[in-house]
Design a protein around this motif. Structure first.
Motif, PDB file in Angstrom:
ATOM      1  N   MET A   1       0.826  -1.208   0.000  1.00  0.00           N
ATOM      2  CA  MET A   1       0.000   0.000   0.000  1.00  0.00           C
ATOM      3  C   MET A   1       0.857   1.253   0.000  1.00  0.00           C
ATOM      4  SD  MET A   1      -3.088  -1.033  -0.017  1.00  0.00           S
ATOM      5  CE  MET A   1      -4.022   0.363   0.573  1.00  0.00           C
ATOM      6  N   ALA A   2       2.181   1.110   0.182  1.00  0.00           N
ATOM      7  CA  ALA A   2       3.006   2.296   0.371  1.00  0.00           C
ATOM      8  C   ALA A   2       3.005   3.213  -0.826  1.00  0.00           C
ATOM      9  CB  ALA A   2       4.442   1.886   0.692  1.00  0.00           C
ATOM     10  N   GLU A   3       2.806   2.643  -2.055  1.00  0.00           N
ATOM     11  CA  GLU A   3       2.846   3.486  -3.245  1.00  0.00           C
ATOM     12  C   GLU A   3       1.503   3.525  -3.936  1.00  0.00           C
ATOM     13  OE1 GLU A   3       6.029   2.254  -5.713  1.00  0.00           O
ATOM     14  OE2 GLU A   3       7.527   2.490  -4.177  1.00  0.00           O
ATOM     15  N   GLU A   4       0.466   3.151  -3.232  1.00  0.00           N
ATOM     16  CA  GLU A   4      -0.834   2.946  -3.862  1.00  0.00           C
ATOM     17  C   GLU A   4      -1.412   4.196  -4.474  1.00  0.00           C
ATOM     18  OE1 GLU A   4      -5.292   1.923  -2.374  1.00  0.00           O
ATOM     19  OE2 GLU A   4      -3.636   0.874  -1.436  1.00  0.00           O
ATOM     20  N   LEU A   5      -1.337   5.331  -3.761  1.00  0.00           N
ATOM     21  CA  LEU A   5      -2.053   6.514  -4.228  1.00  0.00           C
ATOM     22  C   LEU A   5      -1.161   7.703  -4.514  1.00  0.00           C
ATOM     23  CD1 LEU A   5      -5.166   6.335  -1.939  1.00  0.00           C
ATOM     24  CD2 LEU A   5      -5.108   6.038  -4.400  1.00  0.00           C
ATOM     25  N   VAL A   6       0.128   7.599  -4.273  1.00  0.00           N
ATOM     26  CA  VAL A   6       0.967   8.753  -4.510  1.00  0.00           C
ATOM     27  C   VAL A   6       2.052   8.483  -5.538  1.00  0.00           C
ATOM     28  CG1 VAL A   6       2.555  10.390  -3.445  1.00  0.00           C
ATOM     29  CG2 VAL A   6       0.528   9.650  -2.213  1.00  0.00           C
ATOM     30  N   GLY A   7       2.661   7.331  -5.508  1.00  0.00           N
ATOM     31  CA  GLY A   7       3.736   7.055  -6.438  1.00  0.00           C
ATOM     32  C   GLY A   7       3.558   5.722  -7.100  1.00  0.00           C
ATOM     33  N   GLN A   8       4.497   5.392  -8.013  1.00  0.00           N
ATOM     34  CA  GLN A   8       4.445   4.112  -8.705  1.00  0.00           C
ATOM     35  C   GLN A   8       5.867   3.665  -8.958  1.00  0.00           C
ATOM     36  OE1 GLN A   8       1.698   3.754 -11.966  1.00  0.00           O
ATOM     37  NE2 GLN A   8       3.115   2.518 -13.116  1.00  0.00           N
ATOM     38  N   LYS A   9       6.124   2.370  -8.875  1.00  0.00           N
ATOM     39  CA  LYS A   9       7.463   1.861  -9.065  1.00  0.00           C
ATOM     40  C   LYS A   9       7.921   2.095 -10.498  1.00  0.00           C
ATOM     41  CE  LYS A   9       6.867  -1.733  -5.568  1.00  0.00           C
ATOM     42  NZ  LYS A   9       6.836  -3.168  -5.287  1.00  0.00           N
ATOM     43  N   GLY A 348      -4.490  19.931   6.143  1.00  0.00           N
ATOM     44  CA  GLY A 348      -4.848  18.677   5.482  1.00  0.00           C
ATOM     45  C   GLY A 348      -3.810  18.213   4.483  1.00  0.00           C
ATOM     46  N   SER A 349      -3.251  19.139   3.722  1.00  0.00           N
ATOM     47  CA  SER A 349      -2.270  18.752   2.709  1.00  0.00           C
ATOM     48  C   SER A 349      -0.998  18.188   3.327  1.00  0.00           C
ATOM     49  CB  SER A 349      -1.932  19.960   1.834  1.00  0.00           C
ATOM     50  OG  SER A 349      -1.270  20.953   2.601  1.00  0.00           O
ATOM     51  N   ARG A 350      -0.665  18.626   4.525  1.00  0.00           N
ATOM     52  CA  ARG A 350       0.557  18.163   5.171  1.00  0.00           C
ATOM     53  C   ARG A 350       0.388  16.798   5.838  1.00  0.00           C
ATOM     54  NH1 ARG A 350       4.039  19.461   2.719  1.00  0.00           N
ATOM     55  NH2 ARG A 350       5.554  19.189   4.391  1.00  0.00           N
ATOM     56  N   ILE A 351      -0.834  16.420   6.167  1.00  0.00           N
ATOM     57  CA  ILE A 351      -1.036  15.140   6.855  1.00  0.00           C
ATOM     58  C   ILE A 351      -1.549  14.057   5.923  1.00  0.00           C
ATOM     59  CG2 ILE A 351      -1.475  16.306   9.038  1.00  0.00           C
ATOM     60  CD1 ILE A 351      -4.442  15.735   8.674  1.00  0.00           C
ATOM     61  N   ALA A 352      -1.848  14.410   4.668  1.00  0.00           N
ATOM     62  CA  ALA A 352      -2.469  13.448   3.754  1.00  0.00           C
ATOM     63  C   ALA A 352      -1.584  12.241   3.497  1.00  0.00           C
ATOM     64  CB  ALA A 352      -2.819  14.146   2.433  1.00  0.00           C
ATOM     65  N   VAL A 353      -0.322  12.476   3.138  1.00  0.00           N
ATOM     66  CA  VAL A 353       0.569  11.368   2.784  1.00  0.00           C
ATOM     67  C   VAL A 353       0.862  10.480   3.994  1.00  0.00           C
ATOM     68  CG1 VAL A 353       2.869  10.777   1.935  1.00  0.00           C
ATOM     69  CG2 VAL A 353       1.539  12.566   0.789  1.00  0.00           C
ATOM     70  N   PRO A 354       1.189  11.028   5.184  1.00  0.00           N
ATOM     71  CA  PRO A 354       1.376  10.140   6.348  1.00  0.00           C
ATOM     72  C   PRO A 354       0.132   9.322   6.682  1.00  0.00           C
ATOM     73  CG  PRO A 354       2.296  12.313   6.792  1.00  0.00           C
ATOM     74  CD  PRO A 354       1.553  12.429   5.500  1.00  0.00           C
ATOM     75  N   LEU A 355      -1.050   9.931   6.555  1.00  0.00           N
ATOM     76  CA  LEU A 355      -2.272   9.179   6.829  1.00  0.00           C
ATOM     77  C   LEU A 355      -2.473   8.072   5.802  1.00  0.00           C
ATOM     78  CD1 LEU A 355      -4.822  11.966   7.836  1.00  0.00           C
ATOM     79  CD2 LEU A 355      -3.804  10.221   9.313  1.00  0.00           C
ATOM     80  N   ALA A 357      -0.114   6.530   4.168  1.00  0.00           N
ATOM     81  CA  ALA A 357       0.869   5.486   4.440  1.00  0.00           C
ATOM     82  C   ALA A 357       0.411   4.567   5.571  1.00  0.00           C
ATOM     83  CB  ALA A 357       2.221   6.116   4.783  1.00  0.00           C
ATOM     84  N   ARG A 358      -0.343   5.112   6.524  1.00  0.00           N
ATOM     85  CA  ARG A 358      -0.767   4.303   7.672  1.00  0.00           C
ATOM     86  C   ARG A 358      -2.077   3.570   7.420  1.00  0.00           C
ATOM     87  NH1 ARG A 358      -1.249   6.383  13.992  1.00  0.00           N
ATOM     88  NH2 ARG A 358      -1.947   4.383  14.847  1.00  0.00           N
ATOM     89  N   PHE A 359      -3.025   4.236   6.757  1.00  0.00           N
ATOM     90  CA  PHE A 359      -4.367   3.668   6.643  1.00  0.00           C
ATOM     91  C   PHE A 359      -4.741   3.242   5.225  1.00  0.00           C
ATOM     92  CE2 PHE A 359      -4.580   6.603  10.301  1.00  0.00           C
ATOM     93  CZ  PHE A 359      -4.895   5.686  11.283  1.00  0.00           C
ATOM     94  N   GLY A 360      -3.907   3.533   4.225  1.00  0.00           N
ATOM     95  CA  GLY A 360      -4.172   3.069   2.876  1.00  0.00           C
ATOM     96  C   GLY A 360      -5.163   3.917   2.110  1.00  0.00           C
ATOM     97  N   GLY A 361      -5.781   3.283   1.096  1.00  0.00           N
ATOM     98  CA  GLY A 361      -6.648   3.995   0.171  1.00  0.00           C
ATOM     99  C   GLY A 361      -7.913   4.551   0.785  1.00  0.00           C
ATOM    100  N   GLY A 362      -8.277   4.094   1.979  1.00  0.00           N
ATOM    101  CA  GLY A 362      -9.465   4.635   2.616  1.00  0.00           C
ATOM    102  C   GLY A 362      -9.355   6.115   2.922  1.00  0.00           C
ATOM    103  N   VAL A 363      -8.124   6.652   2.997  1.00  0.00           N
ATOM    104  CA  VAL A 363      -7.931   8.076   3.266  1.00  0.00           C
ATOM    105  C   VAL A 363      -8.476   8.912   2.114  1.00  0.00           C
ATOM    106  CG1 VAL A 363      -6.198   9.868   3.702  1.00  0.00           C
ATOM    107  CG2 VAL A 363      -5.952   7.612   4.739  1.00  0.00           C
ATOM    108  N   LEU A 364      -8.336   8.416   0.879  1.00  0.00           N
ATOM    109  CA  LEU A 364      -8.875   9.134  -0.279  1.00  0.00           C
ATOM    110  C   LEU A 364     -10.395   9.240  -0.166  1.00  0.00           C
ATOM    111  CD1 LEU A 364      -7.983  10.300  -3.146  1.00  0.00           C
ATOM    112  CD2 LEU A 364      -8.866   8.145  -4.030  1.00  0.00           C
TER     113      LEU A 364
END
Length: 493
Positions: A1-9, A348-355, A357-364
């Motif tokens: 899930m670490a790269e699910e919504l922000v980056g891609q390998k 919100g913009s500053r906590i989005a990526v850490p959240l 990383a911890r909770f996955g796609g449900g944050v979106l």
């Protein structure tokens, strides 16, 4: 899930290409000044939205200066957004062809000149011409920012850069509302509304002069391929045929004239897509890399982006009108109502990526739900008919909306751009920004139909108009859940 919504390998396939192909894929060399470069890049998206929204609240003051006709008033308010939307795809592709840093600086220089022209306007026609030119300049500079983040920043820095990109976009929208009302009310040096446009001039000058010292010039991804003039013309004309009737839905007899023009725009858009597919198959330069739309995550992300802007942008317009016309606030006080949203966006913009990383796609999904919940507070506050509880509920709603907006922009932008090959980063950014403008135009048209009843004696219907936008935001929550599922499957594969 670490790269699910922000980056891609690296190397993940996109259609018949590899995302690791192309001249821009080598990791950028270490650059200790990249943070300063990012600050200069973010001036572009901030100003492009600031100057679109500041006129919403500055328009009454402008109208007092020039006694605008209804057509002139609409051209001053909406002309910028129309030209901006028409040029975004082509503007993004120009960066792919001629260098993104170069085109960003060119766009910034043009934006400074046209902003100064707006401030110095001596007649309605001169202001309209300057606003149209300002929209064209914004269409050149805006797509280059995401493309440069995608290609000039290492993956570890891209996530933080997208968070700040979300701040700049959202604050441009919110502060445009705040200062658009406050600056004319302050009447600095007796200039009335003109400082609203002067804000951009020193910022653009600083960016133009300082950027070369902080960000290296990029090698054009598609150098020597030539401009797809046919595609650029078809793109602009088809969008104009769709946007113009929507922008004038109240003044222009939509049935049948406006509907026919919209249908013509749809047909031209189909011709444009077919033309672009043919050019891509033949290996020729194309304004729109159509194989992007073979990627489910990209398609779902663009559609979600469309729904979010269709809800948010018209809502801001209706709320500003309600606060002044119904609640009786001054333009400055109405602008200040948006302040909680500005603060919450930054958080919100500053906590989005850490959240994430911890909770996955449900944050979106949660971010989209917060947007819908925050927007729903406004019609609820209107139902309380202006007492202290009404204002408190509205301010809380703005904060909740800002929190969700601040979180979803970096997550969604990262999802879409991570699926765009580096050589097409400018075009991909242009597609993303173009959907925002189309969504705003369609949303304002829908709101206009609800807000202004066919029988004028019924009066303006602010609450139904705001409720219609809440409904669109609710649909966005469902699509966010779908995008999270599609992205999860794509990452697992």
């Amino acid at each position: 899930m670490a790269e699910e919504l922000v980056g891609q390998k690296p190397g993940v396939r996109l259609g018949n290409r590899r995302a690791g192909a192309g001249p821009d894929t080598a990791p950028p060399p270490p650059n200790p000044r990249r943070r300063q470069a990012l600050a200069l890049l973010l001036v572009g998206p901030f100003l492009s939205l600031f100057d679109q929204f500041c006129v919403n609240l500055a328009a009454p003051s402008i109208n007092q200066s020039f006694r605008l006709t209804p057509f002139e008033f609409q051209a001053v308010v909406g002309g910028y957004g129309l030209v901006y939307g028409l040029g975004l795809i082509t503007g993004g592709r120009l960066g792919d062809l001629f260098g993104r840093r170069r085109m960003y600086r060119a766009g910034v220089a043009a934006f400074a000149v046209t902003s100064l022209a707006c401030a110095l306007a001596w007649s309605p026609s001169s202001l309209i011409a300057a606003r149209l030119a300002q929209g064209a300049a914004a269409a050149v500079l805006q797509p280059q920012v995401l493309a440069l983040i995608r290609t000039q920043f290492p993956p570890a820095e891209q996530q933080k850069a997208l968070s700040w990109f979300a701040v700049s976009m959202s604050l441009g929208m919110v502060l445009g509302q705040i200062l658009g009302g406050a600056l004319p009310a302050w009447d600095l040096f007796g200039l009335g509304w003109r400082p609203v446009f002067l804000v951009a001039v020193p910022l653009c000058l600083a960016v133009f002069l300082l950027l070369p010292a902080t960000l290296e010039a990029d090698r054009p991804a598609l150098a020597g391929r030539g401009i797809d003039v046919t595609g650029a013309v078809l793109s602009a004309v088809s969008m104009a045929c769709v946007l113009l009737p929507l922008a004038g839905v109240r003044e222009w007899s939509f049935l049948p004239t406006g509907l026919v023009v919209c249908l013509v725009g749809g047909l031209l858009a189909a011709v444009f897509v077919r033309n672009q597919r043919a050019r891509v198959r033949r290996g020729r330069s194309a304004v729109l890399p159509t194989d992007l739309f073979a990627v489910p995550v990209f398609v779902h992300g663009v559609l979600l982006n469309f729904l979010l802007y269709m809800a948010s942008v018209p809502f801001a317009v209706v709320l500003a009108l309600y606060l002044q016309d119904e609640a009786g606030l001054s333009s400055a006080a109405a602008g200040l109502v948006f302040t909680p949203a500005a603060v919450a966006i930054a958080i919100g913009s500053r906590i989005a990526v850490p959240l994430r990383a911890r909770f996955g796609g449900g944050v979106l999904v949660a971010s989209a739900a917060l947007i819908a919940l925050g927007l729903a507070a406004a019609p609820a506050a209107a139902a309380l008919e202006g007492d202290g509880a009404s204002l408190a509920l509205l301010l809380v709603g703005m904060a909740v909306y800002g929190w969700g907006n601040g979180m979803i922009v970096p997550l969604l932008t990262g999802t879409v751009m991570s699926r765009v090959p580096p050589q097409d980063a400018g075009a991909g950014a242009g597609v993303l920004a173009t959907t925002q403008q189309l969504a705003a135009a369609l949303g304002i048209a829908v709101v206009g139909i609800v807000l202004y009843p066919s029988e004028p004696a019924l009066g303006l219907r602010y609450t139904p108009a705001m409720i219609s936008e809440v409904g669109i935001a609710a649909l966005a929550v469902l699509l966010a859940a779908r995008l999270a599922a599609v992205s999860r499957r794509s990452t697992a594969a």
